[in-house]
Design a protein around this motif. Structure first.
Motif, PDB file in Angstrom:
ATOM      1  N   ASP A   1       0.793  -1.239   0.000  1.00 20.40           N
ATOM      2  CA  ASP A   1       0.000   0.000   0.000  1.00 20.40           C
ATOM      3  C   ASP A   1       0.826   1.291   0.000  1.00 20.40           C
ATOM      4  O   ASP A   1       0.309   2.378   0.298  1.00 20.40           O
ATOM      5  N   ALA A   2       2.130   1.239  -0.350  1.00 24.62           N
ATOM      6  CA  ALA A   2       2.916   2.465  -0.491  1.00 24.62           C
ATOM      7  C   ALA A   2       2.388   3.266  -1.671  1.00 24.62           C
ATOM      8  O   ALA A   2       2.040   2.706  -2.712  1.00 24.62           O
ATOM      9  N   ASP A   3       2.335   4.591  -1.517  1.00 30.76           N
ATOM     10  CA  ASP A   3       1.929   5.419  -2.660  1.00 30.76           C
ATOM     11  C   ASP A   3       3.125   6.045  -3.380  1.00 30.76           C
ATOM     12  O   ASP A   3       2.978   6.597  -4.462  1.00 30.76           O
ATOM     13  N   LEU A   4       4.317   5.933  -2.781  1.00 32.59           N
ATOM     14  CA  LEU A   4       5.565   6.273  -3.472  1.00 32.59           C
ATOM     15  C   LEU A   4       6.575   5.180  -3.185  1.00 32.59           C
ATOM     16  O   LEU A   4       6.832   4.844  -2.026  1.00 32.59           O
ATOM     17  N   ILE A   5       7.151   4.630  -4.236  1.00 31.38           N
ATOM     18  CA  ILE A   5       8.223   3.634  -4.114  1.00 31.38           C
ATOM     19  C   ILE A   5       9.473   4.233  -4.727  1.00 31.38           C
ATOM     20  O   ILE A   5       9.487   4.588  -5.915  1.00 31.38           O
ATOM     21  N   LEU A   6      10.520   4.372  -3.920  1.00 29.25           N
ATOM     22  CA  LEU A   6      11.767   4.977  -4.370  1.00 29.25           C
ATOM     23  C   LEU A   6      12.848   3.906  -4.398  1.00 29.25           C
ATOM     24  O   LEU A   6      13.164   3.310  -3.369  1.00 29.25           O
ATOM     25  N   LEU A   7      13.411   3.660  -5.571  1.00 29.02           N
ATOM     26  CA  LEU A   7      14.422   2.626  -5.753  1.00 29.02           C
ATOM     27  C   LEU A   7      15.803   3.248  -5.587  1.00 29.02           C
ATOM     28  O   LEU A   7      16.186   4.147  -6.338  1.00 29.02           O
ATOM     29  N   ALA A   8      16.570   2.748  -4.606  1.00 29.95           N
ATOM     30  CA  ALA A   8      17.852   3.354  -4.266  1.00 29.95           C
ATOM     31  C   ALA A   8      18.959   2.310  -4.173  1.00 29.95           C
ATOM     32  O   ALA A   8      19.869   2.427  -3.355  1.00 29.95           O
ATOM     33  N   THR A   9      18.883   1.294  -5.022  1.00 37.47           N
ATOM     34  CA  THR A   9      19.920   0.272  -5.090  1.00 37.47           C
ATOM     35  C   THR A   9      20.831   0.553  -6.288  1.00 37.47           C
ATOM     36  O   THR A   9      20.489   1.370  -7.148  1.00 37.47           O
ATOM     37  N   PRO A  10      21.994  -0.100  -6.384  1.00 36.85           N
ATOM     38  CA  PRO A  10      22.875   0.102  -7.540  1.00 36.85           C
ATOM     39  C   PRO A  10      22.160  -0.252  -8.845  1.00 36.85           C
ATOM     40  O   PRO A  10      21.215  -1.061  -8.850  1.00 36.85           O
ATOM     41  N   PRO A  11      22.593   0.327  -9.977  1.00 36.35           N
ATOM     42  CA  PRO A  11      21.860   0.184 -11.236  1.00 36.35           C
ATOM     43  C   PRO A  11      21.541  -1.252 -11.634  1.00 36.35           C
ATOM     44  O   PRO A  11      20.394  -1.560 -11.987  1.00 36.35           O
ATOM     45  N   ARG A  12      22.510  -2.149 -11.597  1.00 35.15           N
ATOM     46  CA  ARG A  12      22.248  -3.505 -12.070  1.00 35.15           C
ATOM     47  C   ARG A  12      21.426  -4.298 -11.058  1.00 35.15           C
ATOM     48  O   ARG A  12      20.644  -5.166 -11.445  1.00 35.15           O
ATOM     49  N   VAL A  13      21.578  -3.987  -9.785  1.00 38.78           N
ATOM     50  CA  VAL A  13      20.696  -4.591  -8.781  1.00 38.78           C
ATOM     51  C   VAL A  13      19.271  -4.127  -9.037  1.00 38.78           C
ATOM     52  O   VAL A  13      18.317  -4.911  -9.021  1.00 38.78           O
ATOM     53  N   MET A  14      19.117  -2.842  -9.280  1.00 40.17           N
ATOM     54  CA  MET A  14      17.802  -2.278  -9.533  1.00 40.17           C
ATOM     55  C   MET A  14      17.140  -2.910 -10.748  1.00 40.17           C
ATOM     56  O   MET A  14      15.947  -3.253 -10.716  1.00 40.17           O
ATOM     57  N   LEU A  15      17.882  -3.083 -11.812  1.00 37.76           N
ATOM     58  CA  LEU A  15      17.322  -3.701 -13.010  1.00 37.76           C
ATOM     59  C   LEU A  15      16.818  -5.108 -12.710  1.00 37.76           C
ATOM     60  O   LEU A  15      15.783  -5.528 -13.240  1.00 37.76           O
TER      61      LEU A  15
END
Length: 292
Positions: A68-82
């Motif tokens: 139920d988050a209304d904002l999800i902010l991705l803050a991991t390294p680029p390839r981890v994030m992908l």
């Protein structure tokens, strides 16, 4: 200052950048919920006490953090994030806005938009530190910083972009928009190639050790400060943006060859002209403050 238009923020990765978002939110008086996803239970245990000080709930279970988050902010390294994007798309609430803070945008924006649609808005705060981890995170890191949003024309929801702009302004940042391609070309010149050159120069001094350690002046200190950054993270950044970085390196190689020629023929006027040009160009830039 705009109000923060989100009530439930989920942060995936709580290092320097993600942690600074959490601290900046609390410092701005944000009373909503902040949850953060960490890699495992050990990481949660290591940060639990510090996170509680900032009223940040921690969990190694991604679906629980995203619920139920209304904002999800991705803050991991680029390839981890992908590698995380499919899980983000699977577990995120259908109404959640999703953004990131990676310093490379082209690949991430394309992949995230394909999975998440118009609610993904790429972002990059052009600020940072060679320090790492939540303990190095600062509530004022984004104050006065430039944050670049990289919406895809006709593919990104305009209201989502505006809400994210309000979010960053509320944290004290200045916001501008660029295409992912223009962003990556610009950052290759202003961040990625400079980091690579600093790492390579210092690596090239390895054969001169021991012997130079006590002879370093302020020039080497200032030039090499960024080499204390995380090599694993920077390897990922450089590989993700390799085309733009390689183009920048070609220009650097050309200038190095020219400098070598000027030195070889003892062209003092030509050398001084290039040094003066470098000084003049530097004076046009607006640099973020150096962190203490």
């Amino acid at each position: 200052m705009p109000e923060i238009p989100f009530q439930r923020v989920a942060i995936v990765g709580l290092g320097l950048m993600g942690g600074s978002v959490a601290k900046a939110l609390r410092a701005a008086g944000y009373a909503g919920r902040i949850r953060a996803a960490l890699a495992d239970a050990a990481a949660v245990g290591a940060l639990q006490e510090s996170a509680e000080t900032w009223q940040v709930e921690l969990s190694p279970v991604l679906p629980d953090v995203l619920a139920d988050a209304d904002l999800i902010l991705l803050a991991t390294p680029p390839r981890v994030m992908l590698g995380q994007l499919e899980d983000i798309a699977r577990w995120a609430d259908a109404a959640a806005l999703v953004t990131d803070i990676a310093s490379t945008k082209n690949t991430i924006a394309g992949r995230a938009t394909a999975l998440l649609g118009a609610r993904f808005v790429g972002g990059h705060p052009v600020v940072g530190s060679e320090m790492t981890g939540f303990h190095a995170a600062r509530e004022d890191l984004y104050r006065g910083a430039q944050v670049v949003l990289t919406p895809l024309p006709s593919q990104t929801d305009a209201q989502a972009v505006e809400k994210l702009r309000q979010f960053w302004v509320a944290l004290g940042a200045e916001v501008r928009e660029m295409s992912p391609e223009a962003h990556d070309e610009a950052l290759a010149a202003t961040s990625h190639a400079p980091h690579l050159l600093a790492y390579l120069y210092m690596a090239g001094l390895e054969e001169r050790l021991p012997g130079l350690e006590d002879l370093a002046g302020g020039g080497l200190r200032d030039f090499s400060r960024i080499v204390d950054s995380n090599p694993a993270l920077w390897s990922e950044i450089l590989l993700e943006n390799q085309q733009a970085v390689r183009q920048q390196l070609q220009q650097v190689q050309h200038n190095l060859q020219l400098a070598e020629q000027l030195l070889a023929v003892e062209d003092a006027a030509g050398l001084q002209s290039w040094l003066s040009l470098g000084k003049t160009v530097r004076q046009q830039f607006h640099f973020p403050p150096v962190s203490a």
